[in-house]
Design an enzyme around this catalytic site. Structure first.
Site, PDB file in Angstrom:
ATOM      1  N   CYS A 160       0.869  -1.176   0.000  1.00 22.20           N
ATOM      2  CA  CYS A 160       0.000   0.000   0.000  1.00 22.20           C
ATOM      3  C   CYS A 160       0.908   1.229   0.000  1.00 22.20           C
ATOM      4  CB  CYS A 160      -0.877  -0.010   1.254  1.00 22.20           C
ATOM      5  SG  CYS A 160      -1.781   1.531   1.481  1.00 22.20           S
ATOM      6  N   CYS A 189      -3.565   7.296  -1.651  1.00 25.38           N
ATOM      7  CA  CYS A 189      -4.892   7.358  -2.297  1.00 25.38           C
ATOM      8  C   CYS A 189      -5.932   7.972  -1.380  1.00 25.38           C
ATOM      9  CB  CYS A 189      -5.378   5.960  -2.665  1.00 25.38           C
ATOM     10  SG  CYS A 189      -4.177   4.986  -3.530  1.00 25.38           S
ATOM     11  N   THR A 209      -3.719   4.767   7.662  1.00 25.86           N
ATOM     12  CA  THR A 209      -2.688   4.367   6.709  1.00 25.86           C
ATOM     13  C   THR A 209      -1.776   5.537   6.365  1.00 25.86           C
ATOM     14  OG1 THR A 209      -4.092   2.682   5.752  1.00 25.86           O
ATOM     15  CG2 THR A 209      -2.347   3.516   4.353  1.00 25.86           C
ATOM     16  N   GLU A 262       0.297   1.612   9.492  1.00 26.64           N
ATOM     17  CA  GLU A 262      -0.944   2.176  10.050  1.00 26.64           C
ATOM     18  C   GLU A 262      -0.701   2.611  11.492  1.00 26.64           C
ATOM     19  OE1 GLU A 262      -1.073  -1.090   8.724  1.00 26.64           O
ATOM     20  OE2 GLU A 262      -1.640  -0.279   6.780  1.00 26.64           O
ATOM     21  N   HIS A 320     -12.911   5.461  -2.644  1.00 26.91           N
ATOM     22  CA  HIS A 320     -11.892   4.594  -2.063  1.00 26.91           C
ATOM     23  C   HIS A 320     -12.082   3.148  -2.534  1.00 26.91           C
ATOM     24  CE1 HIS A 320      -8.421   4.781   0.326  1.00 26.91           C
ATOM     25  NE2 HIS A 320      -8.837   4.008   1.309  1.00 26.91           N
ATOM     26  N   TYR A 362      -9.306   0.633  -4.802  1.00 29.94           N
ATOM     27  CA  TYR A 362      -8.851  -0.749  -4.613  1.00 29.94           C
ATOM     28  C   TYR A 362      -8.813  -1.514  -5.939  1.00 29.94           C
ATOM     29  CZ  TYR A 362      -8.651  -0.279   0.394  1.00 29.94           C
ATOM     30  OH  TYR A 362      -8.271   0.103   1.652  1.00 29.94           O
ATOM     31  N   CYS A 412      -4.959  -0.238  -6.944  1.00 25.09           N
ATOM     32  CA  CYS A 412      -3.768  -0.524  -6.120  1.00 25.09           C
ATOM     33  C   CYS A 412      -3.616  -2.010  -5.847  1.00 25.09           C
ATOM     34  CB  CYS A 412      -3.808   0.291  -4.838  1.00 25.09           C
ATOM     35  SG  CYS A 412      -5.093  -0.159  -3.680  1.00 25.09           S
ATOM     36  N   GLU A 448      -6.277  -5.385   4.680  1.00 18.10           N
ATOM     37  CA  GLU A 448      -6.800  -4.109   4.179  1.00 18.10           C
ATOM     38  C   GLU A 448      -7.799  -4.335   3.040  1.00 18.10           C
ATOM     39  OE1 GLU A 448      -3.892  -1.249   2.855  1.00 18.10           O
ATOM     40  OE2 GLU A 448      -5.481   0.067   2.164  1.00 18.10           O
TER      41      GLU A 448
END
Ligand code: FAD
Length: 481
Positions: free
Chosen positions: A100, A104, A191, A256, A291, A295, A298, A446
């Site tokens: 990650c 984003c 994150t 995180e 969001h 995904y 990413c 995640e």
């Protein structure tokens, strides 16, 4: 043009002087920590890509606010093509870092707040939108990293914020002072927070009448003296502190933290929602949809890295030609491209909001994320199957370098003679990192919970599906009145 290089970004985040509680100690200058460095390196990748001639066109875009060329990670989407390019950019970063890359969430928060403040002003006569435009122009021009902070601790899930034993279990406006508000509470699972310059605080869910104190959206600098950070542990995280990086599996990584707001003063010009409960749910829905689209880029890029590693280990093990291995790799590709297709589809079907930026198709963005809660687990299962048991039993880099143990490892881990044992070990460590190590936090956990757990997507799919229209279609087909 304010485009930072990776090096300039690292210097700027280092100058923030952030402190965090990590493994039982308060650590000053977190950017010097070996636990944090891999995650900062991943964020730096997103800055360097804007200067790389091969990716510049994808990463650089003209700002709709100030006309400057800015990094797409701080862009407000102006068309469906912008939404598509966002997914492509994320896929590139996913493969380039296999983790990650943490940038984003701020982009998704900004796009959601931009249109929500516009709609809120139109209804309530507030002036949040202009405040946000001014704030975000500054972010773009300085090329800053922003954390999108939505998830509250939530305490007893069966109770509303005002019914919790502690009102701080949801971030709230605790006090009003001349020129601003004071917020109190915490955000969990944040994150890349320690790699960010700014925080965009958003409500965690739809608030109702009587819950105005919890309907708050605002910006806070990460180095505000009243913000505290507690580092989240990841499986096999301390391997990152070892001198020989081979056992880490991936020199990039995510990160995180728990973020505590201890009576943080926020000046009015940084407040973008304050008590308008009817817009809290709209903001959550828009952020979550952007969001969920993210995904589709990413995690697909990380999936590319896992597929590449699986195909390579099959070659190294000498089984690449076996029909069931070929079939398993095709299955991995199929699952990964299915996620990508949903990411592209919800972008291509995006629509303009009243404020002028573009919002993804909500139904398809939720289908995208629901697939993300499942397919990476299947990809991980297939990778584990193909890689073999060494994934869980591989000796360490230190043993490979040991004069007594090393030669045994070289002898007994030899497989396809085209590849040295050390390379075989590197690939196994990368797969281990993604399916069972620190990388699995980003790739699996995640994927399940980031942007909300599967039930949240199912609820949105049920709402957005247009079931009545489908029933009507069948009635027309069969001449049913
Ligand atoms: C690696 C990682 C990175 C993340 N990054 C960020 C970030 O950058 N910013 C951010 O804001 N958030 C972030 N998140 C948080 C993420 O959005 C949440 O984890 C997610 O929304 C689930 O919330 P939760 O963890 O509190 O779990 P819960 O809300 O407790 O959910 C756990 C389960 O309980 C169910 N459940 C919850 N409440 C109820 C109820 N009332 N009735 C019935 N069932 C219920 C859920 O459906 C789910 O199945 C991240 C999470 C992870 C794991």
């Amino acid at each position: 043009m304010a485009l930072k290089t990776g090096k300039e970004y690292l210097e700027s985040v280092g100058q923030l002087g952030l402190e965090a509680h990590m493994l039982g100690k308060k650590t000053s200058e977190v950017n010097e920590s070996g636990l944090v460095k891999p995650s900062q390196k991943a964020v730096a990748f997103t800055f360097d890509a804007a200067h790389d001639p091969k990716t510049q066109e994808l990463f650089c875009v003209e700002s709709s606010l100030c006309g400057d060329v800015v990094n797409r990670f701080s862009h407000l989407h102006q068309s469906p093509q912008d939404l598509v390019n966002k997914v492509k950019m994320q896929r590139h970063c996913g493969l380039g870092t296999a983790c990650c890359f943490q940038r984003c969430v701020g982009m998704d928060a900004a796009n959601a707040i931009f249109s929500t403040t516009y709609d809120c002003d139109a209804k309530h006569g507030t002036d949040y939108h202009q405040r946000f435009r001014d704030y975000w122009t500054w972010i773009q021009q300085k090329d800053l990293v922003v954390d999108g902070a939505m998830t509250d601790p939530k305490g007893d899930r069966g109770k509303r914020p005002k019914d919790q034993l502690d009102p701080d279990l949801f971030v709230r406006v605790k006090e009003r002072r001349p020129g601003g508000i004071v917020i109190s509470g915490a955000k969990l699972h944040q994150t890349g927070m320690l790699n960010s310059h700014e925080i965009l605080v958003m409500p965690t869910m739809t608030m109702r009448e009587g819950e105005e104190a919890w309907a708050v959206c605002c910006a806070v600098p990460t180095n505000d003296q009243n913000v505290r950070y507690i580092y989240g542990r990841q499986a096999s995280d301390t391997r990152k502190l070892e001198a020989d990086l081979m056992d880490v599996g991936n020199s990039f990584g995510g990160q995180e933290v728990m973020t505590v707001f201890e009576d943080v003063f926020v000046p009015d010009e940084r407040v973008f929602l304050d008590g308008e409960v009817d817009f809290s749910g709209i903001l959550v829905e828009r952020f979550a949809s952007y969001h969920r689209q993210s995904y589709g880029g990413c995690k697909v890029g990380v999936g590319d890295a896992l597929i590449g590693a699986t195909a390579l280990i099959a070659q190294m093990n000498g089984v690449a030609g076996a029909s069931h291995i070929k079939d398993k790799i095709v299955e991995m590709i199929h699952l990964n491209e299915t996620i990508y297709s949903c990411g592209i589809a919800c972008s291509a079907e995006g629509q303009a909001t009243a404020s002028g930026n573009y919002l993804v198709n909500l139904l398809l963005a939720n289908v995208c994320k629901l697939n993300v809660t499942r397919f990476p687990y299947e990809l991980a299962r297939l990778a584990t199957d193909v890689a073999g048991g060494l994934l869980g039993t591989l000796p360490s880099a230190a043993d490979l370098n040991d004069p007594v143990a090393g030669p045994y490892i070289e002898k007994y881990l030899a497989a396809n003679p085209d590849y040295p044992v050390v390379d075989r070990m590197k690939v196994l460590r990368l797969i281990e990192n993604l399916v069972a190590g620190a990388g699995a936090v980003g790739y699996l956990i995640e994927s399940m919970h980031g942007a909300g757990p599967p039930t949240a997507q199912r609820i949105m799919i049920g709402r957005q599906a247009g079931l009545d229209q489908k029933i009507e279609g069948v009635k027309n087909l069969l001449n049913i009145a």
